[in-house]
Design a protein around this motif. Sequence first.
Motif, PDB file in Angstrom:
ATOM      1  N   THR A 182     -18.835  15.275 -19.496  1.00 14.67           N
ATOM      2  CA  THR A 182     -20.133  14.606 -19.469  1.00 14.67           C
ATOM      3  C   THR A 182     -19.934  13.190 -18.961  1.00 14.67           C
ATOM      4  OG1 THR A 182     -19.956  13.748 -21.726  1.00 14.67           O
ATOM      5  CG2 THR A 182     -20.980  15.918 -21.476  1.00 14.67           C
ATOM      6  N   GLY A 183     -21.024  12.569 -18.520  1.00 15.43           N
ATOM      7  CA  GLY A 183     -20.969  11.185 -18.073  1.00 15.43           C
ATOM      8  C   GLY A 183     -20.633  11.071 -16.605  1.00 15.43           C
ATOM      9  N   GLU A 184     -20.361   9.846 -16.187  1.00 13.27           N
ATOM     10  CA  GLU A 184     -20.030   9.555 -14.796  1.00 13.27           C
ATOM     11  C   GLU A 184     -18.628   8.983 -14.700  1.00 13.27           C
ATOM     12  OE1 GLU A 184     -22.569   7.189 -12.374  1.00 13.27           O
ATOM     13  OE2 GLU A 184     -24.372   7.998 -13.294  1.00 13.27           O
ATOM     14  N   PHE A 185     -17.970   9.285 -13.578  1.00 14.45           N
ATOM     15  CA  PHE A 185     -16.675   8.703 -13.267  1.00 14.45           C
ATOM     16  C   PHE A 185     -16.684   8.390 -11.787  1.00 14.45           C
ATOM     17  CE2 PHE A 185     -12.174   9.009 -12.004  1.00 14.45           C
ATOM     18  CZ  PHE A 185     -11.647   8.033 -12.826  1.00 14.45           C
ATOM     19  N   LYS A 186     -16.467   7.127 -11.428  1.00 16.28           N
ATOM     20  CA  LYS A 186     -16.502   6.709 -10.031  1.00 16.28           C
ATOM     21  C   LYS A 186     -15.165   6.123  -9.622  1.00 16.28           C
ATOM     22  CE  LYS A 186     -21.394   5.518 -10.105  1.00 16.28           C
ATOM     23  NZ  LYS A 186     -22.389   4.459  -9.859  1.00 16.28           N
ATOM     24  N   VAL A 187     -14.745   6.475  -8.408  1.00 17.40           N
ATOM     25  CA  VAL A 187     -13.542   5.915  -7.808  1.00 17.40           C
ATOM     26  C   VAL A 187     -13.912   5.463  -6.405  1.00 17.40           C
ATOM     27  CG1 VAL A 187     -11.197   6.361  -7.014  1.00 17.40           C
ATOM     28  CG2 VAL A 187     -12.029   7.487  -9.082  1.00 17.40           C
ATOM     29  N   SER A 188     -13.567   4.232  -6.073  1.00 18.12           N
ATOM     30  CA  SER A 188     -13.766   3.771  -4.703  1.00 18.12           C
ATOM     31  C   SER A 188     -12.610   2.863  -4.343  1.00 18.12           C
ATOM     32  CB  SER A 188     -15.098   3.026  -4.567  1.00 18.12           C
ATOM     33  OG  SER A 188     -15.102   1.869  -5.360  1.00 18.12           O
ATOM     34  N   GLY A 189     -12.341   2.751  -3.054  1.00 20.74           N
ATOM     35  CA  GLY A 189     -11.274   1.858  -2.657  1.00 20.74           C
ATOM     36  C   GLY A 189     -10.774   2.094  -1.261  1.00 20.74           C
ATOM     37  N   LYS A 190      -9.753   1.343  -0.933  1.00 23.61           N
ATOM     38  CA  LYS A 190      -9.140   1.401   0.386  1.00 23.61           C
ATOM     39  C   LYS A 190      -7.631   1.201   0.231  1.00 23.61           C
ATOM     40  CE  LYS A 190      -9.118  -0.935   4.835  1.00 23.61           C
ATOM     41  NZ  LYS A 190      -9.631  -2.051   5.628  1.00 23.61           N
ATOM     42  N   VAL A 191      -6.866   1.982   0.966  1.00 25.13           N
ATOM     43  CA  VAL A 191      -5.407   1.847   1.021  1.00 25.13           C
ATOM     44  C   VAL A 191      -5.040   1.734   2.490  1.00 25.13           C
ATOM     45  CG1 VAL A 191      -3.194   2.943   0.510  1.00 25.13           C
ATOM     46  CG2 VAL A 191      -5.114   3.230  -1.067  1.00 25.13           C
ATOM     47  N   ASP A 192      -4.185   0.755   2.841  1.00 22.02           N
ATOM     48  CA  ASP A 192      -3.858   0.533   4.240  1.00 22.02           C
ATOM     49  C   ASP A 192      -2.398   0.116   4.364  1.00 22.02           C
ATOM     50  OD1 ASP A 192      -4.358   0.266   7.013  1.00 22.02           O
ATOM     51  OD2 ASP A 192      -4.695  -1.887   6.775  1.00 22.02           O
ATOM     52  N   GLY A 193      -1.673   0.756   5.244  1.00 25.80           N
ATOM     53  CA  GLY A 193      -0.294   0.365   5.501  1.00 25.80           C
ATOM     54  C   GLY A 193       0.687   1.488   5.239  1.00 25.80           C
ATOM     55  N   LYS A 194       1.951   1.138   5.331  1.00 29.68           N
ATOM     56  CA  LYS A 194       3.027   2.109   5.179  1.00 29.68           C
ATOM     57  C   LYS A 194       3.914   1.758   3.987  1.00 29.68           C
ATOM     58  CE  LYS A 194       3.330   3.188  10.060  1.00 29.68           C
ATOM     59  NZ  LYS A 194       4.202   3.240  11.250  1.00 29.68           N
ATOM     60  N   LEU A 195       4.482   2.793   3.387  1.00 34.06           N
ATOM     61  CA  LEU A 195       5.480   2.624   2.340  1.00 34.06           C
ATOM     62  C   LEU A 195       6.841   2.522   3.016  1.00 34.06           C
ATOM     63  CD1 LEU A 195       6.206   2.637  -0.685  1.00 34.06           C
ATOM     64  CD2 LEU A 195       6.350   5.122  -0.521  1.00 34.06           C
ATOM     65  N   THR A 196       7.536   1.407   2.781  1.00 33.10           N
ATOM     66  CA  THR A 196       8.870   1.218   3.352  1.00 33.10           C
ATOM     67  C   THR A 196       9.849   0.919   2.229  1.00 33.10           C
ATOM     68  OG1 THR A 196       8.748  -1.187   3.656  1.00 33.10           O
ATOM     69  CG2 THR A 196       7.795   0.186   5.414  1.00 33.10           C
ATOM     70  N   ASP A 197      11.078   0.612   2.574  1.00 28.26           N
ATOM     71  CA  ASP A 197      12.081   0.256   1.564  1.00 28.26           C
ATOM     72  C   ASP A 197      11.742  -1.057   0.862  1.00 28.26           C
ATOM     73  OD1 ASP A 197      13.553   2.529   2.067  1.00 28.26           O
ATOM     74  OD2 ASP A 197      14.955   1.530   3.431  1.00 28.26           O
ATOM     75  N   THR A 198      10.945  -1.922   1.508  1.00 28.16           N
ATOM     76  CA  THR A 198      10.658  -3.235   0.933  1.00 28.16           C
ATOM     77  C   THR A 198       9.184  -3.500   0.659  1.00 28.16           C
ATOM     78  OG1 THR A 198      10.585  -4.192   3.151  1.00 28.16           O
ATOM     79  CG2 THR A 198      12.703  -4.287   1.980  1.00 28.16           C
ATOM     80  N   THR A 199       8.278  -2.656   1.151  1.00 22.31           N
ATOM     81  CA  THR A 199       6.844  -2.904   0.959  1.00 22.31           C
ATOM     82  C   THR A 199       6.105  -1.619   0.571  1.00 22.31           C
ATOM     83  OG1 THR A 199       6.288  -2.491   3.274  1.00 22.31           O
ATOM     84  CG2 THR A 199       6.818  -4.773   2.665  1.00 22.31           C
ATOM     85  N   ILE A 200       4.912  -1.829   0.014  1.00 21.90           N
ATOM     86  CA  ILE A 200       3.996  -0.732  -0.284  1.00 21.90           C
ATOM     87  C   ILE A 200       2.718  -0.978   0.523  1.00 21.90           C
ATOM     88  CG2 ILE A 200       4.927  -0.359  -2.603  1.00 21.90           C
ATOM     89  CD1 ILE A 200       2.472  -1.876  -3.704  1.00 21.90           C
ATOM     90  N   PRO A 201       1.864   0.023   0.683  1.00 24.24           N
ATOM     91  CA  PRO A 201       0.585  -0.230   1.353  1.00 24.24           C
ATOM     92  C   PRO A 201      -0.258  -1.220   0.530  1.00 24.24           C
ATOM     93  CG  PRO A 201       1.027   2.125   1.229  1.00 24.24           C
ATOM     94  CD  PRO A 201       2.053   1.439   0.372  1.00 24.24           C
ATOM     95  N   THR A 202      -1.067  -2.016   1.209  1.00 20.94           N
ATOM     96  CA  THR A 202      -2.020  -2.856   0.489  1.00 20.94           C
ATOM     97  C   THR A 202      -3.156  -1.952   0.009  1.00 20.94           C
ATOM     98  OG1 THR A 202      -3.229  -3.406   2.502  1.00 20.94           O
ATOM     99  CG2 THR A 202      -1.461  -4.908   1.828  1.00 20.94           C
ATOM    100  N   PHE A 203      -3.817  -2.357  -1.085  1.00 25.19           N
ATOM    101  CA  PHE A 203      -4.904  -1.521  -1.593  1.00 25.19           C
ATOM    102  C   PHE A 203      -5.880  -2.337  -2.419  1.00 25.19           C
ATOM    103  CE2 PHE A 203      -1.179  -1.001  -4.299  1.00 25.19           C
ATOM    104  CZ  PHE A 203      -1.649  -1.383  -5.545  1.00 25.19           C
ATOM    105  N   ASN A 204      -7.069  -1.777  -2.568  1.00 29.26           N
ATOM    106  CA  ASN A 204      -8.138  -2.356  -3.371  1.00 29.26           C
ATOM    107  C   ASN A 204      -8.888  -1.169  -3.962  1.00 29.26           C
ATOM    108  OD1 ASN A 204     -10.437  -3.581  -4.391  1.00 29.26           O
ATOM    109  ND2 ASN A 204     -10.586  -5.028  -2.687  1.00 29.26           N
TER     110      ASN A 204
END
Length: 72
Positions: free
Chosen positions: A11-33
């Motif tokens: 029951t109820g509502e569940f909302k997901v929104s966002g953006k993921v951009d970029g690549k996963l490397t040995d030193t970085t992750i994608p940026t996200f919101n």
Amino acid sequence: MHGNINTVKTTGEFKVSGKVDGKLTDTTIPTFNIELASNNASFQYPDLPKGVKNIVIDTHIVNETGILNDTM
């Protein structure tokens, strides 16, 4: 426990929104919101006697740099 997610009572509502951009490397992750929200939601598995009620979530997860430790 195995089962079909379609048999879970919700029951109820569940909302997901966002953006993921970029690549996963040995030193970085994608940026996200990402934003998650629910208000007075509930769920109950059919084989269990009780469910989870009054779920309230208001979450905003952000990483603008691609560096894991900068996640807020």
